[in-house]
Scaffold this motif. Structure first.
Motif, mmCIF file in Angstrom:
data_model
loop_
_atom_site.group_PDB
_atom_site.id
_atom_site.type_symbol
_atom_site.label_atom_id
_atom_site.label_comp_id
_atom_site.label_asym_id
_atom_site.label_seq_id
_atom_site.Cartn_x
_atom_site.Cartn_y
_atom_site.Cartn_z
ATOM 1 N N PRO A 1 0.720 -1.236 -0.401
ATOM 2 C CA PRO A 1 0.242 0.310 0.236
ATOM 3 C C PRO A 1 0.372 0.797 0.228
ATOM 4 C CG PRO A 1 0.266 -0.836 2.125
ATOM 5 C CD PRO A 1 0.488 -1.777 0.805
ATOM 6 N N ALA A 2 -0.269 2.225 -0.684
ATOM 7 C CA ALA A 2 1.525 3.642 -1.068
ATOM 8 C C ALA A 2 1.531 4.235 0.053
ATOM 9 C CB ALA A 2 0.706 4.517 -1.792
ATOM 10 N N ALA A 3 0.262 3.992 1.059
ATOM 11 C CA ALA A 3 -0.070 5.041 2.735
ATOM 12 C C ALA A 3 -1.121 4.402 3.481
ATOM 13 C CB ALA A 3 -0.291 6.575 2.512
ATOM 14 N N GLY A 4 -0.946 4.907 4.773
ATOM 15 C CA GLY A 4 -1.550 4.436 5.690
ATOM 16 C C GLY A 4 -1.358 3.697 6.589
ATOM 17 N N TYR A 5 -1.956 2.882 7.482
ATOM 18 C CA TYR A 5 -1.482 2.719 8.732
ATOM 19 C C TYR A 5 -3.000 1.828 9.332
ATOM 20 C CZ TYR A 5 -0.386 1.460 13.580
ATOM 21 O OH TYR A 5 -0.442 0.786 14.666
ATOM 22 N N ARG A 6 -2.723 0.340 9.809
ATOM 23 C CA ARG A 6 -3.946 -0.435 10.018
ATOM 24 C C ARG A 6 -3.228 -0.755 11.454
ATOM 25 N NH1 ARG A 6 -5.596 1.490 6.552
ATOM 26 N NH2 ARG A 6 -6.587 1.208 4.675
ATOM 27 N N TYR B 1 1.591 -2.031 5.904
ATOM 28 C CA TYR B 1 1.258 -1.462 5.937
ATOM 29 C C TYR B 1 3.126 -0.779 6.580
ATOM 30 C CZ TYR B 1 -3.554 -0.794 4.473
ATOM 31 O OH TYR B 1 -4.624 -0.744 3.323
ATOM 32 N N SER C 1 5.036 11.143 8.187
ATOM 33 C CA SER C 1 4.040 12.838 6.810
ATOM 34 C C SER C 1 3.707 11.864 6.291
ATOM 35 C CB SER C 1 4.766 14.077 6.621
ATOM 36 O OG SER C 1 4.727 14.626 8.459
ATOM 37 N N VAL C 2 4.916 11.434 5.416
ATOM 38 C CA VAL C 2 5.236 10.903 4.336
ATOM 39 C C VAL C 2 4.026 9.496 3.789
ATOM 40 C CG1 VAL C 2 6.470 9.611 1.821
ATOM 41 C CG2 VAL C 2 7.441 11.809 3.127
ATOM 42 N N PHE C 3 3.961 8.908 4.437
ATOM 43 C CA PHE C 3 2.981 7.127 4.587
ATOM 44 C C PHE C 3 1.711 7.340 5.328
ATOM 45 C CE2 PHE C 3 6.996 5.522 3.481
ATOM 46 C CZ PHE C 3 7.036 4.773 2.361
ATOM 47 N N SER C 4 1.673 8.400 6.073
ATOM 48 C CA SER C 4 0.338 9.334 6.742
ATOM 49 C C SER C 4 0.761 7.813 7.881
ATOM 50 C CB SER C 4 -1.024 8.740 5.966
ATOM 51 O OG SER C 4 -1.042 9.846 4.441
ATOM 52 N N PRO D 1 -0.314 7.380 11.599
ATOM 53 C CA PRO D 1 -0.856 8.436 12.638
ATOM 54 C C PRO D 1 -0.254 8.295 13.991
ATOM 55 C CG PRO D 1 -2.273 6.586 12.405
ATOM 56 C CD PRO D 1 -0.983 6.465 11.382
ATOM 57 N N GLN E 1 3.249 12.475 13.637
ATOM 58 C CA GLN E 1 2.465 13.350 12.785
ATOM 59 C C GLN E 1 1.846 14.341 13.878
ATOM 60 O OE1 GLN E 1 1.300 13.459 10.070
ATOM 61 N NE2 GLN E 1 0.374 12.394 9.221
ATOM 62 N N LEU E 2 1.738 13.401 15.143
ATOM 63 C CA LEU E 2 0.439 14.874 16.313
ATOM 64 C C LEU E 2 1.549 15.461 16.896
ATOM 65 C CD1 LEU E 2 -1.834 14.349 18.505
ATOM 66 C CD2 LEU E 2 0.049 13.290 20.265
#
Lengths: 524, 324
Positions: free
Chosen positions: B170-175, B187, B266-269, B271, B275-276
């Motif tokens: 996946p290009a970005a995100g978090y699970r 991720y 930031s690049v991979f979103s 959290p 980021q905070l």
């Protein structure tokens, strides 16, 4: 005798703005109703920075209004022709003297918490919303009264045909919420997000996602969907707005299928989008690129120096620097978009097009400019503003101005621009407003940064407010825009378009001053 | 004679006590730097079109118009009762927000550190053993590249190759982990690789130089003369002695990871804490910014303490010197 369902007929005639206007359909997408639609699924949106609140009474910030509109509704709203039409109100009618407006509420409308919407909820919501600046400026001390459980009367302080437009505002809109939610609100807004819209709030995880789900008990209108009004059908079971702060990641995620929809595509990523057959881009006119002058202190308080700046700036070059190519901007002196035909005028065009660096140099000398520093505030977070500022610096130096570009972060800029001793000018953008009265940089009473203080502009604003018909208001507005280009309190550099992109599987999508996620679905 | 366990406890206690002035210093500096930086949470909250009167009214309601000293003591007093404040934007206690964001950062950091150690230590050892050869030079060029390459560039390159072109990840995100271990790791692979590569470069260079020192010592030569197998010399005799400086770098890089994932997150979103922190700076969420910086400082000091304690595990001479 009372005027029946009020302004609709009048406004139908007066505010016939082209559908294309600030709305746009996904060209690859047949309308939802035309095809067999299987409801369900999840829409994944790469959103950027998530809003920290969803209270639309609080602010005009797009991040809030573009998300909150999916879960909240107001008494009246705008259709795609910019006409004021009922939403949660069944009907509304104004007294002949315009001093009262009676709203009959739709019965059986449920909030997301299961409570039925009644007059007390409407009054609590409208009174809270009325504390906001725009509402206060237009409604003043108007009061709300419940005639019965399903009838609300607005006692208007100063009758104006613009009143209903204020109530149908799309930014900082008067969302109706349960009375209890309003009572629990503090300075930072409501603490629960309970509306009447087709989607309901589920969860917000900071820096991760905002989750809405379908509101099964939603009772849609039976009139056809049109702008913000009419039938709204939620097809998605879930909508996730993911926090994706990095622009390249949004585009990569859309291409790789991680996301279905990106509300704002950075212009430098367009070649990637255009070369991909699985993705559609949607362009729509969005707002004004402006240069704000500090008229309270410093050399730009001098109208002749502002005129010289206007003549020194090549607006085509500025817009190209910010928005890449003419496909994404228009050179236009208007304070309103050309689609808003009931308001639009190009009055003042000759001053807008008066690019002449040599004459600017001469005017500068005559105005007594003596090399005083001219500080342009800018922030890299908004590259369209930053690029214009860099290009403007060079153009102004060419006519002999001593320009200092001060690059700071956006929150610092927001603070410094409120201090008259801190700058001479800054660039900013404004989404198109439904009426010119909503721009904060015209009225001297708003004390908005830049401090426009023109008795001429103020008098035309008063004339627009007092107008009884759109023709009268338009005539006053034409004079206002002429005065605007004579005095140059602010420069409109041009109009810009916004680019949205989605997977080709997204069908029925419409944008109207922001995305509308009802009547939209993902094809299997 | 004092028991070894007691000495260790006293040592840990001393280090924990030394944490107090560090945190007090950080608290004071952070508070004043943040509050003296221009920017106003009320203006951010109300948006760009808000009038100065509206902003001022909200400032008053949020208590931001109080004198800065008064605001400082109000916040500082709270610290002694364990109250780091509440976010005016996210409407949640700062500690809760930190804990909430720590999970992704810890997962990412552990994975990145694991990745870094897995490639860096063997690379450093081989480079030291084959000093001056093509392999050594190649490894050192690669590690130099890792140090020089900006994290965001490497991250975007990985994303373009493995997400956009190949579609493997996946290009970005978090699970979160509760969505399944594979989902969770899927991720994090790219961000951990991007982050780990940079850390690996530092560790590899340190491993090489430390191993070179040890491999030239007399006892290694003696071992070789006695016919001890090469693999035993390297992994049993040399690596253990060379490990103290490597451990220091590992500790430092792990400390940096906790606070330094800002760009990659930031690049991979993701959290995480980075980021905070970024969002709290952008919105001028004072309470979050102050609290998170304070907690990061505390984490950094604690990681250093753990590394110090690990010295004793790795090297018996450190245990003996502490006892004396």
């Amino acid at each position: 005798m009372k005027r029946k369902s009020s302004y609709i007929v009048t406004l139908l005639l007066l505010f016939s703005v082209a559908l294309f206007g600030c709305s746009s359909n996904n060209s690859n997408a047949p309308a939802a109703a035309e095809t067999e639609i299987t409801p369900g699924g999840t829409l994944r949106i790469a959103f950027g920075v998530l809003p920290t609140s969803l209270d639309p009474h609080l602010t005009t910030a797009n991040a809030i209004t573009h998300t909150a509109r999916q879960i909240f509704e107001s008494l009246v709203t705008l259709n795609s022709k910019y006409e004021v039409v009922p939403m949660l109100a069944e009907s509304f009618e104004s007294s002949e003297d315009g001093k009262t407006v009676t709203f009959k509420l739709r019965k059986g409308i449920q909030f997301h918490n299961g409570k039925e919407m009644k007059a007390e909820d409407v009054i609590a919501s409208m009174e809270k919303w009325q504390e906001g600046a725009t509402a206060k400026a237009n409604l003043g001390n108007s009061t709300w009264e419940a005639a019965d459980e399903y009838t609300v009367i607005l006692h208007v302080e100063t009758p104006s045909f613009l009143l209903m437009y204020t109530l149908a505002e799309l930014q900082q809109f008067p969302a109706i919420m349960p009375k209890e939610v309003i009572e629990g609100a503090d300075a930072a807004g409501v603490k629960e997000y309970i509306g009447t819209g087709p989607f309901k709030f589920v969860e917000m995880r900071p820096n991760q996602y905002l989750h809405f789900s379908k509101f099964e008990e939603y009772k849609p209108l039976t009139t056809p969907a049109d702008g913000m009004s009419g039938e709204k059908i939620a097809y998605f079971d879930d909508i996730y707005y993911y926090a994706v702060p990095d622009d390249s990641t949004k585009v990569n995620g859309l291409i790789s299928g991680e996301y279905d929809f990106v509300p704002v595509i950075p212009l430098d990523a367009l070649p990637q989008i255009e070369n991909n057959d699985d993705i559609s881009k949607i362009l729509y006119p969005f707002g004004l690129q402006t240069l704000i002058f500090n008229k309270k202190e410093g050399v730009l308080a001098n109208a002749d120096i502002r005129k010289a700046v206007n003549m020194a700036l090549d607006k085509t070059a500025l817009m190209s620097a910010s928005f890449t190519g003419p496909e994404y901007y228009r050179l236009d002196p208007g304070l309103m978009l050309s689609e808003q035909i009931s308001w639009y005028t190009d009055a003042g065009r000759e001053n807008y097009e008066a690019y002449d660096p040599e004459q600017a140099k001469q005017l500068l000398a005559e105005a007594g400019y003596n090399g005083e520093p001219v500080r342009i505030l800018t922030a890299r977070e908004y590259y369209t503003l930053y690029n214009s500022a860099v290009a403007a610096q060079q153009m102004l130096e060419e006519i002999g101005m001593n320009v200092q570009l001060e690059v700071i972060d956006w929150p610092t800029l927001l603070e410094r621009r409120t201090k008259p001793d801190q700058y001479e000018m800054f660039f900013t953008g404004f989404p198109a407003s439904a009426t010119p009265l909503q721009y904060p940089f015209l009225d001297s009473k708003t004390e908005w940064p830049g401090w426009t203080n023109s008795s001429v502009i103020d008098s035309y604003l008063a004339e627009i407010k007092a107008a009884q018909t759109q023709e009268q208001a338009h005539a006053a507005f034409v004079k206002l825009q002429e005065a605007f280009w004579d005095e140059n309190p602010v420069l409109v550099i041009g109009h810009y378009l916004q680019v949205t992109a989605s997977t080709n599987k997204l069908k029925g999508f419409v944008d109207f001053h922001g995305p509308l996620l009802w009547n939209t679905h993902l094809e299997n | 004679m004092i028991e070894r366990g007691t000495i260790l406890k006293i040592y840990i206690l001393q280090r924990l006590i030394s944490l107090i002035p560090v945190l007090l210093f950080v608290a004071v500096v952070v508070f004043f730097i943040i509050h003296l930086t221009p920017g106003d949470p009320a203006a951010v909250m109300l948006g760009a079109d808000a009038s100065p009167a509206e902003v001022e009214a909200l400032r008053q309601e949020l208590g931001l118009d109080r004198p800065i000293i008064q605001q400082f003591f109000s916040w500082f007093g709270g610290l002694f009762t364990g109250d780091l404040g509440t976010s005016i934007f996210l409407k949640a206690p700062v500690f809760e927000l930190f804990v909430d964001h720590l999970g992704p950062t810890l997962s990412l950091s552990v994975l990145a550190q694991g990745f870094a150690m897995l490639i860096a230590i063997p690379m450093g050892i081989v480079a030291a053993k084959r000093r001056g050869t093509v392999i050594d030079q190649t490894f050192m060029v690669v590690s130099l590249l890792g140090i020089s390459l900006p994290g965001f560039l490497l991250a975007l390159l990985l994303s373009l190759i493995f997400a956009v072109q190949l579609g493997w990840l996946p290009a970005a995100g978090y699970r979160a982990m509760d969505t399944g271990l594979w989902q969770h790791f899927k991720y994090l692979i790219m961000p951990a690789a991007a982050l780990g590569f940079i850390q690996a470069s530092l560790i590899a260079r340190m491993t090489r130089s430390s191993m070179l020192d040890v491999l030239s010592m007399n006892y290694i030569k003696t071992a070789r003369a006695k016919g001890v197998k090469d693999i035993v010399i390297v992994y049993k005799h040399a690596l253990r002695n060379a490990f103290i400086p490597i451990l220091t770098v590992i500790g430092q890089t792990f400390g940096n990871l906790i606070a330094g994932t800002v760009v990659i997150e930031s690049v991979f979103s993701i959290p995480g804490v980075g980021q905070l922190l970024v969002q709290s700076i952008i919105s001028r969420d004072y309470a979050v910014l102050q609290g998170v910086v304070l907690l990061i400082a505390a984490s950094y000091v604690l990681i250093n303490l753990i590394v110090d304690l690990l010295y004793g595990v790795v090297d018996p001479r450190v245990r003996l010197s502490r006892r004396s």
